[in-house]
Motif scaffolding. Structure first.
Motif, mmCIF file in Angstrom:
data_model
loop_
_atom_site.group_PDB
_atom_site.id
_atom_site.type_symbol
_atom_site.label_atom_id
_atom_site.label_comp_id
_atom_site.label_asym_id
_atom_site.label_seq_id
_atom_site.Cartn_x
_atom_site.Cartn_y
_atom_site.Cartn_z
ATOM 1 N N GLN A 1 -20.135 12.994 -14.474
ATOM 2 C CA GLN A 1 -18.772 12.553 -14.179
ATOM 3 C C GLN A 1 -17.774 13.713 -14.212
ATOM 4 O OE1 GLN A 1 -18.327 9.181 -17.061
ATOM 5 N NE2 GLN A 1 -18.304 8.013 -15.164
ATOM 6 N N GLY A 2 -17.736 14.451 -15.343
ATOM 7 C CA GLY A 2 -16.731 15.509 -15.478
ATOM 8 C C GLY A 2 -16.756 16.477 -14.310
ATOM 9 N N MET A 3 -17.966 16.968 -13.963
ATOM 10 C CA MET A 3 -18.094 17.974 -12.899
ATOM 11 C C MET A 3 -17.774 17.365 -11.522
ATOM 12 S SD MET A 3 -21.382 20.362 -12.082
ATOM 13 C CE MET A 3 -22.460 19.074 -11.485
ATOM 14 N N VAL A 4 -18.312 16.176 -11.273
ATOM 15 C CA VAL A 4 -18.102 15.541 -9.956
ATOM 16 C C VAL A 4 -16.609 15.204 -9.774
ATOM 17 C CG1 VAL A 4 -18.613 13.471 -8.603
ATOM 18 C CG2 VAL A 4 -20.455 14.697 -9.775
ATOM 19 N N HIS A 5 -16.003 14.639 -10.800
ATOM 20 C CA HIS A 5 -14.580 14.298 -10.675
ATOM 21 C C HIS A 5 -13.729 15.562 -10.525
ATOM 22 C CE1 HIS A 5 -15.461 10.348 -13.105
ATOM 23 N NE2 HIS A 5 -16.018 10.358 -11.908
ATOM 24 N N ALA A 6 -14.039 16.601 -11.326
ATOM 25 C CA ALA A 6 -13.226 17.826 -11.284
ATOM 26 C C ALA A 6 -13.270 18.450 -9.896
ATOM 27 C CB ALA A 6 -13.727 18.819 -12.337
#
Ligand SMILES: NC(=O)c1ccc[n+]([C@@H]2O[C@H](COP(=O)([O-])OP(=O)(O)OC[C@H]3O[C@@H](n4cnc5c(N)ncnc54)[C@H](O)[C@@H]3O)[C@@H](O)[C@H]2O)c1
Ligand SMILES: O=C(O)C(=O)C[C@]1(C(=O)O)C=C[C@@H](O)C=C1
Length: 378
Positions: free
Chosen positions: A167-172
């Motif tokens: 989530q963190g990487m994909v959203h960022a």
């Protein structure tokens, strides 16, 4: 204690997931549901909610959830001993640790999608963090089976580390893409003007970016700020982008070699030949799917599920009228209904298509829910 028909309590009952869970427990599991939400559901006090239920589920905003749980532990003051406490927060370590300060049995959950339009989580992953589970195990299994989610077990710490990537990487990266587009697209025709130039990769990335922009901003904000493993992931992401920028600025052959080595060859070796090939093929298939979905002539039909042979009957309507089909896809409407989307050859006359639509409805074969390319002008 009632494990057969436990009463469910929802903390955050008026939110998107709170409302979905109420319907799920009432309609799919036949359970009684009570709730509380500071915005619109305050009939029960926190203490009265705890007194009235057997299973308590926290579905409140990420940032506030650990403090909310601690307050419920305080209010419960021991009467929760026989209960099961769950949460569905997108971060797991802090909420699970807070629930463990109670005397209830504790399991952290994380469904890997926004509250769906469909009645279950079929086709979606759900992370299950069993923290203290004994007498409630059988009921929990029953609930997980009823959810139809693809359950994956992990402890809360591993969940949060994995989510920094999933989530963190994909959203960022997609939030950054949205910001770059906002700054650079106006000079080249704006968002709509770029669309006709789309590659499959751009189309897929823009779907993710727009999904994020359409969602609940607090969730995307909190996932970056509340997961302790996100900051180190962002360091690595920024470092690689900085390197790429410096290499491109330098522009010489050594820089080209370094880009190829660090950002392509090494990662390809790490992912492995087979996984690379599978992912590449998945991309191609998504490309064909997008192409089919962009076809200008189609009819989407809802078919009753309980009638064997109904698809064949539907297809015979097209056969009888000499209509060539380009594609058939089963998919879900926004409301979660099973649909068949039939793409028809571009040279099909609109009158013939309208006749086919009438036949589908009049002969009781199915219900046409959407169509394109069927007006006189098309
Ligand atoms: N939306 C998603 O994509 C998604 C997916 C998986 C998990 N989740 C998790 O589900 C939870 C809820 O998400 P949502 O999409 O339903 O958000 P939401 O904002 O729609 O709902 C949150 C609800 O909590 C209520 N609330 C606020 N403060 C509260 C408090 N102090 N006590 C009790 N309730 C309070 C709000 O009034 C609101 O009704 C979050 O923890 C989120 O991480 C969301
Ligand atoms: O919009 C969706 O359906 C999502 O998948 C939302 C999404 C995600 O982007 O990872 C966002 C937060 C939740 O924790 C789970 C999933």
């Amino acid at each position: 204690m009632t494990h057969d028909k436990p009463r469910i309590g929802l903390v955050g009952s008026q939110g998107a997931y709170g409302r979905w869970l109420r319907r799920f427990f009432e309609e799919r599991m036949g359970l009684q549901v009570l709730g509380r939400d500071p915005h619109g559901d305050t009939t029960l006090s926190e203490r009265a909610l705890i007194e009235g239920i057997d299973v308590l589920i926290f579905c409140a905003p990420i940032r506030e959830t650990p403090a909310v749980i601690r307050r419920y532990v305080d209010r419960a003051a021991g009467i929760e001993r026989e209960q099961l406490w769950l949460d569905i927060t997108s971060i797991k370590a802090a909420p699970v640790a807070a629930m463990l300060t109670s005397q209830a049995e504790v399991v952290g959950l994380h469904p890997m999608s926004a509250a769906p339009k469909a009645a279950t989580l079929r086709g979606r992953a759900m992370v299950v963090c069993e923290a203290r589970l004994h007498r409630w195990r059988a009921w929990l299994e029953q609930f997980l089976v009823a959810s139809e989610a693809d359950c994956v077990r992990a402890d809360a710490e591993r969940h949060d580390r994995v989510m920094a990537l999933v989530q963190g990487m994909v959203h960022a990266t997609h939030m950054a893409q949205g910001a770059v587009l906002r700054e650079l697209a106006p000079a080249v025709g704006d968002f709509d003007g770029i669309r006709p130039f789309s590659s499959v990769g751009y189309e897929l990335d823009m779907a993710v970016t727009r999904r994020i922009l359409a969602g609940n901003p607090a969730i995307y904000q909190d996932i970056q700020f509340e997961n302790p493993y996100v900051a180190p992931m962002l360091e690595r992401l920024a470092a690689h982008l900085d390197t790429l920028r410096d290499l491109v600025r330098s522009g010489d052959d050594a820089a080209r070699d370094e880009l190829r080595e660090k950002l392509l060859t090494q990662s390809r070796t790490y992912v492995g030949e087979q996984a690379v090939a599978e992912g590449s093929y998945a991309f191609e298939r998504l490309g064909y799917l997008l192409a089919d979905l962009h076809e200008p002539r189609y009819i989407s039909v809802f078919l009753p599920l309980d009638r064997p042979g109904s698809l064949r009957t539907l297809l015979s309507v097209f056969e009888q009228r000499g209509i060539n089909l380009d594609s058939i896809h089963s998919s879900r409407s926004a409301e979660g209904e099973l649909l068949f989307r039939i793409g028809v050859a571009r040279d099909t006359h609109a009158t013939v298509l309208r006749d086919a639509m009438r036949a589908i409805e009049h002969e009781g074969i199915g219900r046409v829910v959407d169509a394109a390319g069927v007006s006189e002008a098309s």
